[in-house]
Design an enzyme around this catalytic site. Structure first.
Site, mmCIF file in Angstrom:
data_model
loop_
_atom_site.group_PDB
_atom_site.id
_atom_site.type_symbol
_atom_site.label_atom_id
_atom_site.label_comp_id
_atom_site.label_asym_id
_atom_site.label_seq_id
_atom_site.Cartn_x
_atom_site.Cartn_y
_atom_site.Cartn_z
ATOM 1 N N HIS A 319 0.854 -1.183 0.000
ATOM 2 C CA HIS A 319 0.000 0.000 0.000
ATOM 3 C C HIS A 319 0.893 1.237 0.000
ATOM 4 O O HIS A 319 1.815 1.343 0.817
ATOM 5 C CB HIS A 319 -0.908 0.004 1.234
ATOM 6 C CG HIS A 319 -2.043 0.967 1.142
ATOM 7 N ND1 HIS A 319 -1.866 2.336 1.159
ATOM 8 C CD2 HIS A 319 -3.382 0.768 1.009
ATOM 9 C CE1 HIS A 319 -3.038 2.926 1.053
ATOM 10 N NE2 HIS A 319 -3.980 2.001 0.956
ATOM 11 N N ARG A 339 -6.584 10.216 0.001
ATOM 12 C CA ARG A 339 -6.293 10.776 -1.318
ATOM 13 C C ARG A 339 -7.550 10.952 -2.155
ATOM 14 O O ARG A 339 -7.683 11.906 -2.913
ATOM 15 C CB ARG A 339 -5.293 9.884 -2.054
ATOM 16 C CG ARG A 339 -3.872 10.008 -1.516
ATOM 17 C CD ARG A 339 -2.917 9.064 -2.224
ATOM 18 N NE ARG A 339 -3.099 7.692 -1.798
ATOM 19 C CZ ARG A 339 -3.033 6.636 -2.593
ATOM 20 N NH1 ARG A 339 -2.782 6.797 -3.889
ATOM 21 N NH2 ARG A 339 -3.208 5.423 -2.116
#
Length: 535
Positions: A319, A339
């Site tokens: 990740h 994000r």
């Protein structure tokens, strides 16, 4: 304010450039740029970190060193250690694993009328499901479709997904959301009751359903309650250490070990479902991990030794945004939702260096490149990192957006004096997901008859990279399917004489291949003290 002067100086550069950066929409990389970036910087492409298996169903294939050591280790027991004629438990469907896939399977098998038992190494809910944050994908809006979901996921997985599995995943996704909602999952909704959805990395539509930024915990809470409400027996703190076959080579149960007393128990079952989750606690290539404490690849080892093949075991997901500072939460997941709601990745000089919604493998590789060859990383006590500029979220969506949309992230960093509403946070890739795993049919059965698998222990659903939100989806879709199919299959199964001959044959295969390992597997728990032996 960061106490380290080097970190603080870099944070001030980020703040100074924020007003300009927030206006940017960095271009997406071309396919050629992505391919070159991955081959150069992604950990899956480091050939020296893999080895060729010398024994078992995948002989000749490459896997990470850490996994090979366990796949080619000795079984923990022999047939002399357990009385195979006197089962301690006798059930229709034995579910091994108490996370989202295991509980989904248990609920559906019980609904189908089977006598079900769940056995879990730690406690029910101690699983990566509980730690998933960002959301669950489903194409259930008018401007979307399962076909579009398929295209996004197939491309994001480098066109390597098993097509029948991926088709099942996307077509059954809307029903999975409906099922969870009816069980009681509190998804984010608009005032008119419509589901709120957002983008994730690699998605062309807003199809991410979430419960703020603790989606997995909310789903796991609901599934756990349903298992308990149904009075399905759950045996906690008990690990499966070997599958049991009958004389016809069909899976017929498992040998279990109490994690506190090490007492052995025998469970006989007409069908078995492996839902043991991932492998992050093997810390491939020395990476930190976002995984829960028990994620040690148990299901891969048990299935492999019984004769089940692995698919894409050489691919892991790192990740891109694991917490890199402070040390107390090093490696902890910083959800991609940060994000998706507006934060951008920024280097030490205050520069936005990539589109924030590239796929996870591309994003991770880009961060590694920024911190290595380009020399644009921020020096931390643990190495180098880049900034995730969280204050951008409230610049885009207004004051209060962070507390409303990602409250768990705000609390996690707030414990250490970092207010993500006004300060950016430091991130670096963390070992997150096991892309590869056991090969299954669309019905969930492995290469071993009567042995089913669901969840992160399965390979092929996502190809060689997984998009955000498709893991919470696959544990529901394939967990439910495995439960239904295992319950249906058990009606026509009568286990024969129980045997551990396959374990002895595997041991002999290791000897024939010249492998003289002193290790035993499955590992069960990670070992962080070098003086301790594997548990």
């Amino acid at each position: 304010m960061y106490l380290d002067p080097v970190i603080q100086a870099s944070a001030e550069k980020v703040a100074a450039a924020r007003a300009e950066n927030v206006k940017l929409d960095p271009r997406r990389m071309t396919a050629e740029e992505k391919d070159q970036l991955l081959k150069t910087y992604h950990p899956d492409y480091r050939e020296d970190q893999f080895q060729i298996l010398q024994a078992g169903p995948n002989k000749g294939d490459k896997v990470p060193h850490e996994l090979a050591d366990l796949l080619q280790a000795n079984p923990r027991i022999t047939a002399a250690d357990v009385d195979l004629t006197a089962p301690d438990y006798d059930v229709d469907v034995l579910v091994i694993g108490g996370g989202g896939a295991g509980t989904s399977a248990a609920i559906e098998a019980h609904q189908a009328g089977a006598k079900v038992m769940v056995v879990t190494k730690l406690r029910m809910g101690d699983a990566n499901t509980m730690m998933a944050e960002g959301g669950i994908q489903a194409a259930d809006k008018p401007n979307d479709s399962p076909a579009q979901h398929f295209l996004d996921a197939y491309g994001g997985g480098h066109f390597a997904a098993q097509k029948d599995l991926l088709a099942k995943l996307v077509t059954e996704a809307p029903e999975a959301i409906r099922w969870l909602s009816e069980l009681g999952v509190e998804f984010d909704k608009a005032p008119d009751g419509a589901m709120i959805t957002t983008h994730g990395g690699g998605t062309s539509r807003k199809r991410m359903h979430a419960a703020k930024d603790y989606s997995g915990a909310e789903i796991m809470r609901t599934l756990r309650d349903e298992v308990l409400n149904r009075n399905i027996p759950v045996v906690d703190f008990t690990a499966a250490i070997e599958l049991v076959l009958d004389e016809n080579g069909r899976c017929a149960g498992a040998v279990l070990m109490n994690m506190e007393t090490r007492e052995l128990k025998l469970a006989r079952a007409r069908t078995v479902i492996l839902a043991t989750g991932g492998a992050g606690r093997l810390h491939y290539q020395g990476f930190p991990t976002s995984n829960h404490y028990g994620a040690t690849a148990d299901g891969l080892i048990l299935g492999y030794r019984a004769g089940a093949k692995l698919l894409y075991a050489d691919t892991l997901q790192y990740h891109p945004t694991g917490a890199a500072f402070p040390a107390q939460i090093f490696g902890a997941l910083v959800t991609e939702k940060v994000r998706s709601v507006g934060a951008m990745l920024i280097n030490a000089n205050g520069e936005a260096f990539m589109n924030p919604l590239e796929t996870r493998d591309v994003s991770a590789a880009a961060i590694i490149r920024e911190c290595s060859d380009r020399g644009n990383g921020v020096k931390t006590p643990a190495g180098y990192a880049v900034w995730l500029d969280t204050p951008m979220i409230e610049m885009k969506h207004g004051k209060g957006a962070i507390e409303k949309r990602i409250p768990a992230m705000m609390r996690m960093f707030g414990k250490y004096g970092i207010d993500i509403r006004v300060e950016p946070i430091l991130v670096y890739p963390t070992l997150h997901y096991q892309n590869g795993g056991l090969h299954i049919t669309a019905g969930g059965q492995t290469d071993v008859e009567n042995l089913f698998a669901a969840g992160e222990v399965v390979g092929g659903i996502h190809g060689r990279n997984r998009l955000m939100g498709n893991s919470l989806l696959d544990i529901i879709v394939f967990g439910r399917s495995a439960g239904r199919n295992a319950a249906d299959k058990c009606r026509s199964v009568q286990p024969g004489k129980l045997s551990l001959a396959h374990a002895e044959q595997f041991r002999q295969g290791l000897e024939a291949a010249g492998i003289a390992s002193e290790k035993v597997s499955p590992r069960l728990l990670p070992t962080y003290n070098s003086l301790k032996k594997d548990f």
